[in-house]
Design a protein around this motif. Structure first.
Motif, PDB file in Angstrom:
ATOM      1  N   TRP A   1      75.115  34.576  36.282  1.00  0.00           N
ATOM      2  CA  TRP A   1      73.687  34.271  36.327  1.00  0.00           C
ATOM      3  C   TRP A   1      73.248  33.614  35.021  1.00  0.00           C
ATOM      4  CZ3 TRP A   1      75.009  38.960  38.941  1.00  0.00           C
ATOM      5  CH2 TRP A   1      74.652  38.995  40.295  1.00  0.00           C
ATOM      6  N   GLY A   2      72.646  32.453  35.125  1.00  0.00           N
ATOM      7  CA  GLY A   2      72.130  31.782  33.946  1.00  0.00           C
ATOM      8  C   GLY A   2      70.716  32.193  33.603  1.00  0.00           C
ATOM      9  N   PHE A   3      70.043  32.818  34.553  1.00  0.00           N
ATOM     10  CA  PHE A   3      68.675  33.295  34.333  1.00  0.00           C
ATOM     11  C   PHE A   3      68.392  34.422  35.319  1.00  0.00           C
ATOM     12  CE2 PHE A   3      68.576  29.908  37.440  1.00  0.00           C
ATOM     13  CZ  PHE A   3      67.758  30.396  38.441  1.00  0.00           C
ATOM     14  N   HIS A   4      67.389  35.219  35.015  1.00  0.00           N
ATOM     15  CA  HIS A   4      66.967  36.276  35.932  1.00  0.00           C
ATOM     16  C   HIS A   4      65.772  35.790  36.737  1.00  0.00           C
ATOM     17  CE1 HIS A   4      64.041  36.851  32.685  1.00  0.00           C
ATOM     18  NE2 HIS A   4      63.274  37.479  33.565  1.00  0.00           N
ATOM     19  N   THR A   5      65.577  36.388  37.916  1.00  0.00           N
ATOM     20  CA  THR A   5      64.419  36.062  38.752  1.00  0.00           C
ATOM     21  C   THR A   5      63.318  37.104  38.580  1.00  0.00           C
ATOM     22  OG1 THR A   5      65.771  34.867  40.371  1.00  0.00           O
ATOM     23  CG2 THR A   5      63.651  35.720  41.138  1.00  0.00           C
ATOM     24  N   ILE A   6      63.700  38.378  38.530  1.00  0.00           N
ATOM     25  CA  ILE A   6      62.733  39.465  38.336  1.00  0.00           C
ATOM     26  C   ILE A   6      63.269  40.395  37.254  1.00  0.00           C
ATOM     27  CG2 ILE A   6      61.511  41.403  39.421  1.00  0.00           C
ATOM     28  CD1 ILE A   6      61.913  39.996  42.123  1.00  0.00           C
ATOM     29  N   TRP A   7      62.374  40.854  36.384  1.00  0.00           N
ATOM     30  CA  TRP A   7      62.733  41.807  35.327  1.00  0.00           C
ATOM     31  C   TRP A   7      61.933  43.091  35.551  1.00  0.00           C
ATOM     32  CZ3 TRP A   7      60.919  41.068  29.542  1.00  0.00           C
ATOM     33  CH2 TRP A   7      61.310  42.188  28.786  1.00  0.00           C
ATOM     34  N   GLN A   8      62.656  44.182  35.800  1.00  0.00           N
ATOM     35  CA  GLN A   8      62.004  45.501  35.859  1.00  0.00           C
ATOM     36  C   GLN A   8      61.952  46.034  34.429  1.00  0.00           C
ATOM     37  OE1 GLN A   8      64.111  49.105  37.119  1.00  0.00           O
ATOM     38  NE2 GLN A   8      62.635  49.325  38.779  1.00  0.00           N
ATOM     39  N   TYR A   9      60.753  46.112  33.856  1.00  0.00           N
ATOM     40  CA  TYR A   9      60.655  46.484  32.446  1.00  0.00           C
ATOM     41  C   TYR A   9      60.197  47.922  32.213  1.00  0.00           C
ATOM     42  CZ  TYR A   9      55.605  45.341  32.770  1.00  0.00           C
ATOM     43  OH  TYR A   9      54.278  45.286  33.122  1.00  0.00           O
ATOM     44  N   THR A  10      59.849  48.640  33.295  1.00  0.00           N
ATOM     45  CA  THR A  10      59.630  50.082  33.175  1.00  0.00           C
ATOM     46  C   THR A  10      60.242  50.772  34.384  1.00  0.00           C
ATOM     47  OG1 THR A  10      57.556  50.276  34.425  1.00  0.00           O
ATOM     48  CG2 THR A  10      57.361  49.684  32.097  1.00  0.00           C
ATOM     49  N   SER A  11      60.679  52.024  34.180  1.00  0.00           N
ATOM     50  CA  SER A  11      61.154  52.849  35.285  1.00  0.00           C
ATOM     51  C   SER A  11      60.867  54.300  34.924  1.00  0.00           C
ATOM     52  CB  SER A  11      62.646  52.670  35.529  1.00  0.00           C
ATOM     53  OG  SER A  11      63.059  53.458  36.626  1.00  0.00           O
ATOM     54  N   SER A  12      59.737  54.767  35.377  1.00  0.00           N
ATOM     55  CA  SER A  12      59.336  56.126  35.035  1.00  0.00           C
ATOM     56  C   SER A  12      59.085  56.992  36.260  1.00  0.00           C
ATOM     57  CB  SER A  12      58.050  56.094  34.189  1.00  0.00           C
ATOM     58  OG  SER A  12      57.005  55.469  34.911  1.00  0.00           O
ATOM     59  N   GLY A  13      59.109  56.365  37.450  1.00  0.00           N
ATOM     60  CA  GLY A  13      58.795  57.134  38.651  1.00  0.00           C
ATOM     61  C   GLY A  13      57.336  57.522  38.716  1.00  0.00           C
ATOM     62  N   ALA A  14      56.488  56.807  37.992  1.00  0.00           N
ATOM     63  CA  ALA A  14      55.065  57.126  37.966  1.00  0.00           C
ATOM     64  C   ALA A  14      54.429  56.890  39.331  1.00  0.00           C
ATOM     65  CB  ALA A  14      54.362  56.266  36.917  1.00  0.00           C
ATOM     66  N   THR A  15      53.219  57.416  39.503  1.00  0.00           N
ATOM     67  CA  THR A  15      52.542  57.307  40.799  1.00  0.00           C
ATOM     68  C   THR A  15      52.257  55.863  41.179  1.00  0.00           C
ATOM     69  OG1 THR A  15      50.406  57.630  39.676  1.00  0.00           O
ATOM     70  CG2 THR A  15      51.492  59.584  40.602  1.00  0.00           C
TER      71      THR A  15
ATOM     72  N   GLY B   1      76.295  34.685  41.104  1.00  0.00           N
ATOM     73  CA  GLY B   1      75.240  34.084  40.293  1.00  0.00           C
ATOM     74  C   GLY B   1      74.637  32.820  40.877  1.00  0.00           C
ATOM     75  N   SER B   2      75.424  32.064  41.610  1.00  0.00           N
ATOM     76  CA  SER B   2      74.904  30.818  42.187  1.00  0.00           C
ATOM     77  C   SER B   2      74.360  31.015  43.596  1.00  0.00           C
ATOM     78  CB  SER B   2      76.015  29.757  42.225  1.00  0.00           C
ATOM     79  OG  SER B   2      77.088  30.195  43.058  1.00  0.00           O
ATOM     80  N   ILE B   3      74.402  32.251  44.076  1.00  0.00           N
ATOM     81  CA  ILE B   3      73.990  32.531  45.454  1.00  0.00           C
ATOM     82  C   ILE B   3      72.786  33.464  45.531  1.00  0.00           C
ATOM     83  CG2 ILE B   3      74.742  33.527  47.660  1.00  0.00           C
ATOM     84  CD1 ILE B   3      77.640  32.869  46.763  1.00  0.00           C
ATOM     85  N   ASN B   4      72.857  34.587  44.832  1.00  0.00           N
ATOM     86  CA  ASN B   4      71.842  35.640  44.970  1.00  0.00           C
ATOM     87  C   ASN B   4      70.907  35.684  43.775  1.00  0.00           C
ATOM     88  OD1 ASN B   4      74.694  36.704  46.061  1.00  0.00           O
ATOM     89  ND2 ASN B   4      73.093  37.500  47.397  1.00  0.00           N
ATOM     90  N   PRO B   5      69.601  35.671  43.991  1.00  0.00           N
ATOM     91  CA  PRO B   5      68.661  35.865  42.886  1.00  0.00           C
ATOM     92  C   PRO B   5      68.915  37.210  42.200  1.00  0.00           C
ATOM     93  CG  PRO B   5      67.515  35.113  44.853  1.00  0.00           C
ATOM     94  CD  PRO B   5      68.900  35.465  45.276  1.00  0.00           C
ATOM     95  N   LEU B   6      68.687  37.272  40.888  1.00  0.00           N
ATOM     96  CA  LEU B   6      68.954  38.485  40.109  1.00  0.00           C
ATOM     97  C   LEU B   6      67.653  39.206  39.755  1.00  0.00           C
ATOM     98  CD1 LEU B   6      70.865  40.333  38.424  1.00  0.00           C
ATOM     99  CD2 LEU B   6      70.496  38.734  36.510  1.00  0.00           C
ATOM    100  N   TRP B   7      67.633  40.493  40.074  1.00  0.00           N
ATOM    101  CA  TRP B   7      66.539  41.396  39.666  1.00  0.00           C
ATOM    102  C   TRP B   7      67.179  42.382  38.697  1.00  0.00           C
ATOM    103  CZ3 TRP B   7      63.968  45.170  43.742  1.00  0.00           C
ATOM    104  CH2 TRP B   7      62.970  45.930  43.112  1.00  0.00           C
ATOM    105  N   ILE B   8      66.807  42.301  37.429  1.00  0.00           N
ATOM    106  CA  ILE B   8      67.511  43.076  36.410  1.00  0.00           C
ATOM    107  C   ILE B   8      66.605  44.133  35.770  1.00  0.00           C
ATOM    108  CG2 ILE B   8      67.010  41.372  34.583  1.00  0.00           C
ATOM    109  CD1 ILE B   8      69.909  42.062  33.525  1.00  0.00           C
ATOM    110  N   PRO B   9      67.094  45.368  35.667  1.00  0.00           N
ATOM    111  CA  PRO B   9      66.348  46.402  34.962  1.00  0.00           C
ATOM    112  C   PRO B   9      66.768  46.471  33.496  1.00  0.00           C
ATOM    113  CG  PRO B   9      68.165  47.406  36.166  1.00  0.00           C
ATOM    114  CD  PRO B   9      68.275  45.920  36.357  1.00  0.00           C
ATOM    115  N   ARG B  10      65.808  46.439  32.594  1.00  0.00           N
ATOM    116  CA  ARG B  10      66.084  46.720  31.188  1.00  0.00           C
ATOM    117  C   ARG B  10      64.793  47.149  30.537  1.00  0.00           C
ATOM    118  NH1 ARG B  10      66.641  44.751  25.924  1.00  0.00           N
ATOM    119  NH2 ARG B  10      68.433  45.711  24.865  1.00  0.00           N
ATOM    120  N   TYR B  11      64.835  48.302  29.914  1.00  0.00           N
ATOM    121  CA  TYR B  11      63.614  48.918  29.401  1.00  0.00           C
ATOM    122  C   TYR B  11      63.552  48.764  27.891  1.00  0.00           C
ATOM    123  CZ  TYR B  11      64.713  50.665  33.992  1.00  0.00           C
ATOM    124  OH  TYR B  11      65.085  50.735  35.312  1.00  0.00           O
ATOM    125  N   GLY B  12      63.186  47.558  27.471  1.00  0.00           N
ATOM    126  CA  GLY B  12      63.086  47.220  26.065  1.00  0.00           C
ATOM    127  C   GLY B  12      62.214  45.998  25.902  1.00  0.00           C
TER     128      GLY B  12
END
Length: 282
Positions: free
Chosen positions: A248-262, A227-238
């Motif tokens: 990790w006290g905070f996230h750096t990137i949030w993946q908020y959709t994952s549909s495999g769309a074009t 958590g103190s070394i690597n930035p966090l990219w977190i997936p959550r679809y809500g």
């Protein structure tokens, strides 16, 4: 009547064996051959084109994938992530829609490279986006160091040009078997450390870690070591990021959709554009 000479037969057989040995050596040395990959101790990868950031999260954790932006987000920058699943991407169209950064799958294991990587990685850069590459991890395939080196050697490097994000390590459910790839929690933590340390030694940057809280708890014992070394990219679809993995006290990137769309999956950077640029510059 011809005279049979045993020595001649032995010499002929020896020459034939030599020719076969040379052919086998050449086959094993071919960079793209299955023999070359197996010779490095790697296992075959059945369908890497179906493995992208979030492809297994959705299957195991569910969630909304309408593609709608979660409400109430402030000071965030829109991004996408893509893989060979998207093929050639219309980057100018995405730029016009407000997308400002991208992560592109470069590699998986130690034998697969995304055939569309050049179009996707260079195309996003050429329209003005800040972009980075990611590696889909297979911890039961080969060591963390071997996969980090393969990643760096096939597009996952970093340069301080203000437009390149540090490489990302995609840690998620196994597409081919046991959830945690047959590794204990301590072995998984050591595998991630091996990858991260090797990537840092090669590039000067700590890689971003892409993972879900649920998988991280199950497969690392909810390790707080990164958590103190690597930035966090977190997936959550809500509607929110929700609980973060330990450390990790905070996230750096949030993946908020994952549909495999074009157009790829959509992400939000947790900050304003100048902070994204700071992440790129290191």
């Amino acid at each position: 009547m011809p005279v049979h000479r045993p020595g001649s037969a032995r010499r002929a057989l020896s020459a034939l064996i030599g020719i076969l040995a040379t052919l086998l050596a050449v086959t094993f040395a071919l960079p793209g051959s299955a023999f070359a990959a197996q010779g490095r101790g790697a296992k075959a990868i059945p369908h890497p084109e179906d493995d992208w950031a979030g492809s297994q999260i959705l299957k195991h954790e569910g969630g909304s994938t309408t593609g709608a932006e979660p409400p109430g987000l402030l000071a965030t920058v829109e991004g996408v992530d893509v893989s060979s699943h998207q093929g050639n991407v219309a980057w100018a169209t995405l730029w016009s829609s407000g997308v400002r950064f991208a992560y592109v799958k470069a590699t998986e294991g130690t034998s697969y490279t995304n055939p569309y990587f050049a179009q996707q990685y260079n195309g996003s850069y050429n329209v003005g986006m800040i972009r980075g590459a990611y590696h889909f991890a297979l911890p039961d395939n080969s060591s963390g160091a071997a996969q980090a080196n393969y990643f760096v050697d096939h597009g996952g490097g970093w340069s301080k040009d203000g437009k390149t994000l540090p490489g990302a390590l995609d840690m998620e459910y196994n597409p081919y078997g046991a959830t945690c790839y047959g590794l204990s929690a301590s072995a998984m933590v050591n595998w991630v450390k091996d990858f991260s340390n090797t990537y840092k030694a090669r590039t000067g940057r700590d890689p971003v870690i892409y993972t879900s809280t649920s998988w991280w708890k199950s497969c690392t014992g909810n390790s707080a070591a990164f958590g103190s070394i690597n930035p966090l990219w977190i997936p959550r679809y809500g509607s929110s990021v929700g609980e973060l993995p330990a450390g990790w006290g905070f996230h750096t990137i949030w993946q908020y959709t994952s549909s495999g769309a074009t157009v790829g999956d959509h992400n939000k950077f947790n900050g304003a554009m100048d902070r994204l640029q700071a992440l790129a510059n290191g």
